[in-house]
Scaffold this active site. Structure first.
Site, PDB file in Angstrom:
ATOM      1  N   ASP A   1      74.975  28.077  62.155  1.00 37.92           N
ATOM      2  CA  ASP A   1      74.427  26.838  61.993  1.00 37.92           C
ATOM      3  C   ASP A   1      73.071  27.605  61.473  1.00 37.92           C
ATOM      4  OD1 ASP A   1      72.557  28.060  63.446  1.00 37.92           O
ATOM      5  OD2 ASP A   1      71.918  27.000  65.130  1.00 37.92           O
TER       6      ASP A   1
ATOM      7  N   GLU B   1      71.804  30.678  61.275  1.00 36.09           N
ATOM      8  CA  GLU B   1      72.808  31.938  62.580  1.00 36.09           C
ATOM      9  C   GLU B   1      73.129  32.244  63.341  1.00 36.09           C
ATOM     10  OE1 GLU B   1      72.952  34.064  57.154  1.00 36.09           O
ATOM     11  OE2 GLU B   1      71.572  33.884  59.291  1.00 36.09           O
TER      12      GLU B   1
ATOM     13  N   GLU C   1      57.944  33.147  56.317  1.00 38.66           N
ATOM     14  CA  GLU C   1      59.143  32.414  56.474  1.00 38.66           C
ATOM     15  C   GLU C   1      58.685  31.866  57.646  1.00 38.66           C
ATOM     16  OE1 GLU C   1      63.725  33.286  56.869  1.00 38.66           O
ATOM     17  OE2 GLU C   1      62.245  34.539  58.802  1.00 38.66           O
TER      18      GLU C   1
END
Length: 362
Positions: free
Chosen positions: A161, A164, A318
Site C-alpha cells: 500500500d 509499503e 513527515e
C-alpha cells in the site's frame, strides 16, 4: 494567530525547499536528509509534490519532474512488454519498482517495491498539470503509454500500500489512485489502449464499491473494517466516489472520527512507525477534501495545524509525535533510522495544494 502573510511565506518556503532539493535530472527526492529515503524518488511523493509546484506556478520545475518520470518509464518499455506477455502470475520481484534513484535506476538495497498506486498518481498529476498550463501531453507520450500498459495489465493484483505494507491485500487507496490516473489520461489515449484504460478504471471502481465499503464508508483494503488516512484521496482528487456522494461523506467522517486529533491525521490506528504520529501530508489531504465540500473552516483548521508544526526554518517533517498511537514503538525506529524525515518534500507539496485551495497562493 497566524496571518495570511505568514501562510504565504510558508508557501514560498515550501516551494524553495522543493526546488532547492530537486535533482538536476528532474527527480524530487523524498527527503534529502533521511537515511532510508535519501537518494531516491517515489512516483507517489513526486506526483503530489509536482501538483503543489504546478499550483504555485512553477511550470518548469514540474515539467522537469514529469520529463524525468517519462524517461524512466520509457526505458522500461521492454520490461513491461515482457511482464504483460508473462501473464498475471509474475513474481512481485519482477514488477516495476515504486522508487528510483535520481539517474533512473532501480534501488540496490531491499525495499517493499511492488506498489502500483504511484503509476496512477503520476498520470493524474501529469494530466492535471498539463491542463492547468495548456501543455501538450505528446511530450510525455512514451512514459504515459508504459504507465497505462502496466496498470491495465496488473491493476487488480495485491501489492504493497501507500505505506509499503501488506503486499497480500488489495488496497482501496491504491485502486482509487489507479482509477484517477487512468480516467485522467483517458481522453489522450486512442484505440485499444484507450479501451483498456477505461475498462480497468471502471473495474477498479466496481470492485471497490462492491468489496471495499463497510458500514457505508470506504475501508483500508478489500474486506477490511478499518479506515486509513489516505482514503480521502479516493474522493479528491481521484474521483472514485464524488464529493457529496454518501460513501464519500461517510468516508471523510469516519477518517476524521478515527484518525484526526486536533487537526493532525494519523495513518491508521495500528500504526507503530515512529510510534504512530500525525502526518502533515494527511492533514492536508483531509483539508483539501473539506475545502472541496464547502467546509472551509475545517480546511483552514488543517492548514493552521500544518503551519504550526513547521520547524523554525520553515521545513515540514513527515510526521510529528503529537498524540502517539503506540509510543512504546518510537525508540525502535529512532534507533534504526534516526530522526523523522525533515524536510519531507511531499509534506511541502501537500501544503501548497491546500494553501492554493484556500486562496493563499492567489
Amino acid at each position: 494567530m497566524t496571518t495570511v502573510a505568514q501562510y504565504q511565506a510558508l508557501a514560498a518556503r515550501s516551494h524553495a525547499v522543493i526546488t532547492t532539493h530537486q535533482h538536476a535530472g528532474g527527480a524530487y527526492p523524498a527527503s534529502p536528509t533521511f537515511s532510508a529515503y535519501r537518494g531516491y524518488a517515489w512516483l507517489r511523493d513526486g506526483g503530489f509534490t509536482a501538483e503543489g509546484v504546478s499550483r504555485f506556478g512553477d511550470v518548469g520545475s514540474a515539467d522537469r519532474f514529469h520529463d524525468w518520470v517519462s524517461r524512466v518509464l520509457a526505458d522500461r518499455r521492454g520490461q513491461v512488454d515482457d511482464l504483460r506477455s508473462a501473464g498475471p502470475d509474475v513474481p512481485v520481484e519482477r514488477m516495476l519498482p515504486t522508487r528510483f534513484t535520481f539517474d533512473g535506476q532501480n534501488g540496490s538495497d531491499p525495499w517493499w517495491d511492488f506498489q502500483t498506486d504511484g503509476y496512477g498518481i503520476w498520470l493524474w498529476s501529469l494530466v492535471t498539470h498539463a491542463r492547468r498550463h495548456g501543455l501538450d501531453l505528446d511530450r510525455w507520450r512514451p512514459g504515459i503509454e508504459v504507465a497505462v500498459d502496466y496498470l491495465t495489465a496488473f491493476w487488480g493484483l495485491p501489492c504493497y500500500d501507500w505505506w509499503e505494507e501488506h503486499v497480500e491485500q488489495r488496497h482501496v487507496s491504491t485502486l482509487g489512485a489507479i482509477h484517477g490516473g487512468l480516467r485522467a489520461v483517458g481522453p489522450f489515449l486512442s484505440g485499444d489502449r484507450a479501451a483498456a484504460a477505461a475498462d480497468a478504471a471502471d473495474a477498479a471502481r466496481r470492485l471497490t464499491l462492491t468489496e471495499g465499503v463497510r458500514d457505508g464508508h470506504l475501508v483500508k483494503w478489500l474486506g477490511s473494517t478499518a479506515v486509513d488516512g489516505s482514503l480521502p484521496a479516493c474522493v479528491v482528487p481521484f474521483g472514485l466516489v464524488a464529493p457529496g456522494d454518501p460513501v464519500a461523506t461517510a468516508t471523510l467522517a469516519k477518517v476524521a472520527a478515527d484518525l484526526d486529533v486536533d487537526g493532525g491525521v494519523h495513518r491508521f490506528t495500528a500504526d507503530v512507525f515512529y510510534g504512530g504520529g500525525q502526518w502533515l501530508l494527511l492533514s492536508a489531504l483531509l483539508g483539501w477534501n473539506l475545502a472541496r465540500t464547502g467546509d472551509r473552516a475545517g480546511a483552514w483548521r488543517h492548514l493552521a495545524w500544518i503551519a504550526d508544526h513547521a520547524t523554525s526554518d520553515g521545513e515540514l517533517p513527515e510526521q510529528v509525535p503529537d498524540h502517539l498511537l503506540h509510543p512504546g514503538s518510537r525508540p525502535e525506529w529512532l534507533d534504526r533510522w534516526g530522526p523523522v524525515a525533515t524536510p519531507l518534500l511531499w509534506s511541502h507539496g501537500m501544503y501548497l495544494i491546500l494553501a492554493d485551495e484556500l486562496g493563499v497562493l492567489a
